[in-house]
Design a protein around this motif. Structure first.
Motif, mmCIF file in Angstrom:
data_model
loop_
_atom_site.group_PDB
_atom_site.id
_atom_site.type_symbol
_atom_site.label_atom_id
_atom_site.label_comp_id
_atom_site.label_asym_id
_atom_site.label_seq_id
_atom_site.Cartn_x
_atom_site.Cartn_y
_atom_site.Cartn_z
ATOM 1 N N MET A 1 33.198 37.630 39.234
ATOM 2 C CA MET A 1 32.994 38.934 39.830
ATOM 3 C C MET A 1 33.887 39.956 39.136
ATOM 4 S SD MET A 1 32.739 38.285 43.869
ATOM 5 C CE MET A 1 31.431 39.355 44.367
ATOM 6 N N TYR A 2 33.440 41.186 39.171
ATOM 7 C CA TYR A 2 34.160 42.263 38.510
ATOM 8 C C TYR A 2 34.495 43.354 39.515
ATOM 9 C CZ TYR A 2 31.579 39.929 34.806
ATOM 10 O OH TYR A 2 31.017 38.985 33.984
ATOM 11 N N ASP A 3 35.650 43.979 39.303
ATOM 12 C CA ASP A 3 36.073 45.075 40.163
ATOM 13 C C ASP A 3 36.241 46.321 39.288
ATOM 14 O OD1 ASP A 3 36.982 46.620 42.233
ATOM 15 O OD2 ASP A 3 38.982 45.737 42.280
ATOM 16 N N PHE A 4 35.192 47.155 39.229
ATOM 17 C CA PHE A 4 35.256 48.406 38.475
ATOM 18 C C PHE A 4 34.186 49.342 39.006
ATOM 19 C CE2 PHE A 4 31.902 46.226 36.319
ATOM 20 C CZ PHE A 4 31.082 47.195 35.792
ATOM 21 N N SER A 51 50.487 40.337 44.921
ATOM 22 C CA SER A 51 50.857 39.652 46.156
ATOM 23 C C SER A 51 49.710 38.802 46.700
ATOM 24 C CB SER A 51 51.323 40.648 47.216
ATOM 25 O OG SER A 51 50.306 41.594 47.474
ATOM 26 N N ALA A 52 48.466 39.221 46.510
ATOM 27 C CA ALA A 52 47.334 38.426 46.971
ATOM 28 C C ALA A 52 47.273 37.099 46.221
ATOM 29 C CB ALA A 52 46.033 39.210 46.790
ATOM 30 N N GLU A 53 47.586 37.113 44.930
ATOM 31 C CA GLU A 53 47.607 35.880 44.141
ATOM 32 C C GLU A 53 48.739 34.971 44.605
ATOM 33 O OE1 GLU A 53 46.204 33.250 41.095
ATOM 34 O OE2 GLU A 53 45.321 34.842 42.290
ATOM 35 N N GLY A 59 48.672 28.818 49.396
ATOM 36 C CA GLY A 59 47.764 28.241 50.375
ATOM 37 C C GLY A 59 47.684 29.012 51.676
ATOM 38 N N LYS A 60 48.287 30.188 51.735
ATOM 39 C CA LYS A 60 48.312 30.984 52.959
ATOM 40 C C LYS A 60 47.068 31.862 53.114
ATOM 41 C CE LYS A 60 53.046 30.631 53.805
ATOM 42 N NZ LYS A 60 53.159 29.214 53.837
ATOM 43 N N MET A 61 46.345 32.071 52.021
ATOM 44 C CA MET A 61 45.198 32.970 52.074
ATOM 45 C C MET A 61 44.247 32.631 50.928
ATOM 46 S SD MET A 61 45.324 37.093 51.631
ATOM 47 C CE MET A 61 44.769 37.390 49.971
ATOM 48 N N THR A 62 42.986 32.824 51.147
ATOM 49 C CA THR A 62 42.029 32.698 50.060
ATOM 50 C C THR A 62 41.334 34.038 49.867
ATOM 51 O OG1 THR A 62 40.299 31.942 51.537
ATOM 52 C CG2 THR A 62 41.607 30.249 50.462
ATOM 53 N N TYR A 63 41.004 34.331 48.652
ATOM 54 C CA TYR A 63 40.262 35.551 48.343
ATOM 55 C C TYR A 63 39.480 35.312 47.066
ATOM 56 C CZ TYR A 63 43.464 36.868 44.571
ATOM 57 O OH TYR A 63 44.183 36.900 43.408
ATOM 58 N N ILE A 64 38.492 36.121 46.840
ATOM 59 C CA ILE A 64 37.680 35.999 45.638
ATOM 60 C C ILE A 64 38.389 36.724 44.506
ATOM 61 C CG2 ILE A 64 35.478 36.582 44.572
ATOM 62 C CD1 ILE A 64 34.265 36.436 47.398
ATOM 63 N N ARG A 65 38.700 35.975 43.473
ATOM 64 C CA ARG A 65 39.341 36.600 42.311
ATOM 65 C C ARG A 65 38.313 37.436 41.566
ATOM 66 N NH1 ARG A 65 42.248 32.703 38.498
ATOM 67 N NH2 ARG A 65 43.234 34.623 37.842
ATOM 68 N N LYS A 66 38.706 38.637 41.211
ATOM 69 C CA LYS A 66 37.825 39.549 40.489
ATOM 70 C C LYS A 66 38.528 40.034 39.234
ATOM 71 C CE LYS A 66 35.684 41.363 44.659
ATOM 72 N NZ LYS A 66 35.465 42.558 45.465
ATOM 73 N N LYS A 67 37.771 40.119 38.169
ATOM 74 C CA LYS A 67 38.317 40.693 36.948
ATOM 75 C C LYS A 67 38.396 42.203 37.117
ATOM 76 C CE LYS A 67 37.114 37.176 33.628
ATOM 77 N NZ LYS A 67 36.543 36.906 32.301
ATOM 78 N N GLU A 68 39.511 42.771 36.641
ATOM 79 C CA GLU A 68 39.751 44.210 36.731
ATOM 80 C C GLU A 68 39.809 44.806 35.335
ATOM 81 O OE1 GLU A 68 43.435 44.549 38.811
ATOM 82 O OE2 GLU A 68 42.603 43.799 40.688
ATOM 83 N N VAL A 69 39.588 46.101 35.248
ATOM 84 C CA VAL A 69 39.650 46.806 33.967
ATOM 85 C C VAL A 69 41.093 46.822 33.472
ATOM 86 C CG1 VAL A 69 39.288 49.006 32.780
ATOM 87 C CG2 VAL A 69 37.656 48.242 34.521
ATOM 88 N N ILE A 70 41.301 46.285 32.260
ATOM 89 C CA ILE A 70 42.627 46.338 31.634
ATOM 90 C C ILE A 70 42.621 47.257 30.414
ATOM 91 C CG2 ILE A 70 43.351 44.073 32.467
ATOM 92 C CD1 ILE A 70 42.768 43.000 29.608
#
Length: 116
Positions: A1-4, A51-53, A59-70
């Protein structure tokens, strides 16, 4: 997934998840997205300042990793594309450049360059 976000009037022309970007110290697999206006370089955010990573790893939280614009380059700023030994050097009109290897991206950029 992408975040842009696309800008107004912008549309995606090509997505490649097989791009290698070369720096002086490493080579890095990234995603390149070409729109009708920009070349975007995306990668996963750094775990160092994310902080999300930290929460995901612990193991305290799960989230969908998204690629961001670098990195982001306006297509109109590309001056020259040169084949080097193992990569292509894309030069910009501000004397900066990026070294990458992805034939699909290079072919598209060269085709667009010839259409201008």
């Amino acid at each position: 997934m992408y975040d842009f976000k696309l800008n107004k009037g912008e549309e995606i022309k090509l997505i490649s998840d097989n791009t290698i970007v070369y720096t002086s110290s490493e080579e890095r697999n990234v995603t390149c997205i070409i729109t009708n206006k920009r070349l975007l370089i995306l990668d996963y955010p750094s775990g160092v300042h994310n902080s999300a990573e930290d929460l995901r790893i612990s193991g305290k939280m799960t989230y969908i990793r998204k690629k961001e614009v670098i990195g982001e380059i306006d297509l109109k700023d590309i001056e020259n594309i040169t084949k080097e030994s193992d990569y292509y050097k894309i030069e910009f009109n501000n004397n900066e450049y990026i070294n990458l290897n992805d034939n699909e991206i290079i072919e598209y950029l060269k085709k667009e360059e010839n259409n201008e």
